[in-house]
Structures are given as structure tokens and as C-alpha cells.
Design a protein around this motif. Sequence first.
Motif, mmCIF file in Angstrom:
data_model
loop_
_atom_site.group_PDB
_atom_site.id
_atom_site.type_symbol
_atom_site.label_atom_id
_atom_site.label_comp_id
_atom_site.label_asym_id
_atom_site.label_seq_id
_atom_site.Cartn_x
_atom_site.Cartn_y
_atom_site.Cartn_z
ATOM 1 N N ILE A 128 0.854 -1.191 0.000
ATOM 2 C CA ILE A 128 0.000 0.000 0.000
ATOM 3 C C ILE A 128 0.887 1.237 0.000
ATOM 4 O O ILE A 128 1.918 1.273 0.696
ATOM 5 N N ALA A 129 0.525 2.242 -0.773
ATOM 6 C CA ALA A 129 1.186 3.551 -0.816
ATOM 7 C C ALA A 129 2.693 3.451 -1.036
ATOM 8 O O ALA A 129 3.468 4.184 -0.436
ATOM 9 N N GLY A 130 3.133 2.526 -1.878
ATOM 10 C CA GLY A 130 4.550 2.362 -2.169
ATOM 11 C C GLY A 130 5.273 1.428 -1.221
ATOM 12 O O GLY A 130 6.381 0.987 -1.510
ATOM 13 N N PHE A 131 4.677 1.100 -0.071
ATOM 14 C CA PHE A 131 5.280 0.180 0.887
ATOM 15 C C PHE A 131 4.837 -1.248 0.584
ATOM 16 O O PHE A 131 3.706 -1.483 0.175
ATOM 17 N N LYS A 132 5.739 -2.189 0.816
ATOM 18 C CA LYS A 132 5.432 -3.607 0.615
ATOM 19 C C LYS A 132 6.011 -4.383 1.795
ATOM 20 O O LYS A 132 7.158 -4.165 2.186
ATOM 21 N N PHE A 133 5.189 -5.265 2.368
ATOM 22 C CA PHE A 133 5.577 -6.045 3.541
ATOM 23 C C PHE A 133 5.311 -7.511 3.246
ATOM 24 O O PHE A 133 4.300 -7.839 2.635
ATOM 25 N N GLY A 134 6.183 -8.401 3.714
ATOM 26 C CA GLY A 134 5.894 -9.820 3.584
ATOM 27 C C GLY A 134 7.077 -10.639 3.125
ATOM 28 O O GLY A 134 8.237 -10.248 3.267
ATOM 29 N N TYR A 135 6.766 -11.788 2.544
ATOM 30 C CA TYR A 135 7.743 -12.772 2.084
ATOM 31 C C TYR A 135 7.705 -12.766 0.565
ATOM 32 O O TYR A 135 6.729 -13.214 -0.045
ATOM 33 N N GLY A 166 7.946 7.199 -10.296
ATOM 34 C CA GLY A 166 7.773 8.479 -10.967
ATOM 35 C C GLY A 166 7.453 8.306 -12.439
ATOM 36 O O GLY A 166 7.793 9.162 -13.238
ATOM 37 N N GLY A 167 6.827 7.203 -12.816
ATOM 38 C CA GLY A 167 6.508 6.944 -14.218
ATOM 39 C C GLY A 167 7.673 6.260 -14.906
ATOM 40 O O GLY A 167 7.835 5.057 -14.831
ATOM 41 N N ALA A 168 8.526 7.044 -15.576
ATOM 42 C CA ALA A 168 9.676 6.477 -16.269
ATOM 43 C C ALA A 168 10.840 6.219 -15.316
ATOM 44 O O ALA A 168 11.824 5.592 -15.688
ATOM 45 N N PHE A 169 10.729 6.694 -14.090
ATOM 46 C CA PHE A 169 11.807 6.557 -13.108
ATOM 47 C C PHE A 169 11.273 5.878 -11.861
ATOM 48 O O PHE A 169 10.228 6.251 -11.335
ATOM 49 N N LYS A 170 11.982 4.862 -11.391
ATOM 50 C CA LYS A 170 11.635 4.178 -10.146
ATOM 51 C C LYS A 170 12.853 4.149 -9.243
ATOM 52 O O LYS A 170 13.972 3.939 -9.708
ATOM 53 N N ALA A 171 12.607 4.333 -7.938
ATOM 54 C CA ALA A 171 13.680 4.224 -6.959
ATOM 55 C C ALA A 171 13.100 3.545 -5.728
ATOM 56 O O ALA A 171 11.924 3.716 -5.420
ATOM 57 N N GLY A 172 13.928 2.776 -5.045
ATOM 58 C CA GLY A 172 13.414 2.076 -3.886
ATOM 59 C C GLY A 172 14.475 1.717 -2.878
ATOM 60 O O GLY A 172 15.667 1.786 -3.156
ATOM 61 N N ILE A 173 13.997 1.341 -1.714
ATOM 62 C CA ILE A 173 14.861 0.880 -0.628
ATOM 63 C C ILE A 173 14.179 -0.320 0.004
ATOM 64 O O ILE A 173 12.964 -0.383 0.076
ATOM 65 N N SER A 174 14.988 -1.276 0.442
ATOM 66 C CA SER A 174 14.430 -2.500 1.003
ATOM 67 C C SER A 174 15.276 -2.977 2.167
ATOM 68 O O SER A 174 16.508 -2.855 2.138
ATOM 69 N N VAL A 175 14.618 -3.494 3.180
ATOM 70 C CA VAL A 175 15.296 -4.145 4.305
ATOM 71 C C VAL A 175 14.862 -5.595 4.262
ATOM 72 O O VAL A 175 13.696 -5.915 4.389
ATOM 73 N N ASP A 176 15.846 -6.484 4.025
ATOM 74 C CA ASP A 176 15.594 -7.916 3.916
ATOM 75 C C ASP A 176 16.101 -8.638 5.137
ATOM 76 O O ASP A 176 17.151 -8.293 5.672
ATOM 77 N N GLU A 177 15.362 -9.645 5.596
ATOM 78 C CA GLU A 177 15.772 -10.410 6.760
ATOM 79 C C GLU A 177 16.952 -11.283 6.406
ATOM 80 O O GLU A 177 16.956 -11.963 5.408
#
Length: 177
Positions: A128-135, A166-177
Motif C-alpha cells: 500500500i502507498a509504495g510500501f510492501k511487507f511480507g515474504y 515516478g513513471g519512467a523513473f523508479k527508486a526504492g529501498i528494502s530491508v531484507d531479513e
Amino acid sequence: MNIKSLLLGSAAALAAVSGAQAADAIVAAEPEPMEYVRVCDAFGTGYFYIPGTETCLKIGGYVRFQTNFGRDRSGTSDWDTFTRGQLQFDAKNDTELGTLESTIVLQTNADSSVNGGSTFLDTASIAIAGFKFGYYYSWWDDGIAGETDALATNTIFNSISYTYDGGAFKAGISVDE
């Protein structure tokens, strides 16, 4: 006269009852039409509304069969087969924060080396809202269906991530177990 009026009264009563029954014929009520499956086109093709809710559900998957010919590593066989079945459930609902997405993927692999095959949870996530939680699969192995990168099986984790789109541009950060 007593018997005569009794017989006439009984005949009149019988005629009245018979007439009332004929006039009150049983009428079967028409069943109300029900909509068992309503198409949900808000999130693309293949979605339908879960009855009684505003949640859209898509059920999909695939079956994969593979045959390899030639000697295996042990040198005992000229051919080998492998079968995979995958079942995926995607549920989506509109909220004030955007689209709430839930995904569950179950996978079964059947190989001659594993008696009866193995079934496991491949993905279970909420977004939701750009956030993703789970496996789910990390960005090192996201988007290549049926294949894995050089990291082998080390690409699926319990994770929390945020993706800016941002349409043609995507950026992200992730914390993995």
C-alpha cells in the motif's frame, strides 16, 4: 326439516371451502436474480468482485513441464522430467492511501528425486502507498519468471520495502531479513 337444513348447510359450507381453495391457488414466487460473479475492471483484466465486498480478486497460475535428455550427473539415466504447478491469488481494494494489494503464491514441484513432490509458499505480501511487507523476491530476482539469478535461492526474504514510482523513473529501498 332439521335434517334437510343440515344437509343444505353442509353442502353450502363444502362449496364455499372448495371455492376458496380454488381461488387461493398456490403461486410460486419467482426467484430473485443473483449476480454470482461481477467483473472488476478497475485493476485490469481477470479480476472479479468477491461477493458481498468491494475487493477484487484474480486467480491465476501456470503448469510447467520439462524433460532433460542425456546422462545425469550420477550417470544412471538418459532422461529426466520435472513438473511445476503454481497457483496465485491477487486481491486489490481502493483505500484513502491508494490501492491495497495482497498476493499469495503457492508452488508445487514434482521431480523423480523427490517422492510426491514438494509444496511451499512462494510469496505472501501486502502493499500500500509504495510500501510492501511480507515474504517475496528481492530486487535481485524480481521480474524474471521461472528463473533465478546467480544468487540462487538467496533471493526470497521476509522484507519491508518502499518504491517511489515516478513513471519512467523508479527508486526504492528494502530491508531484507
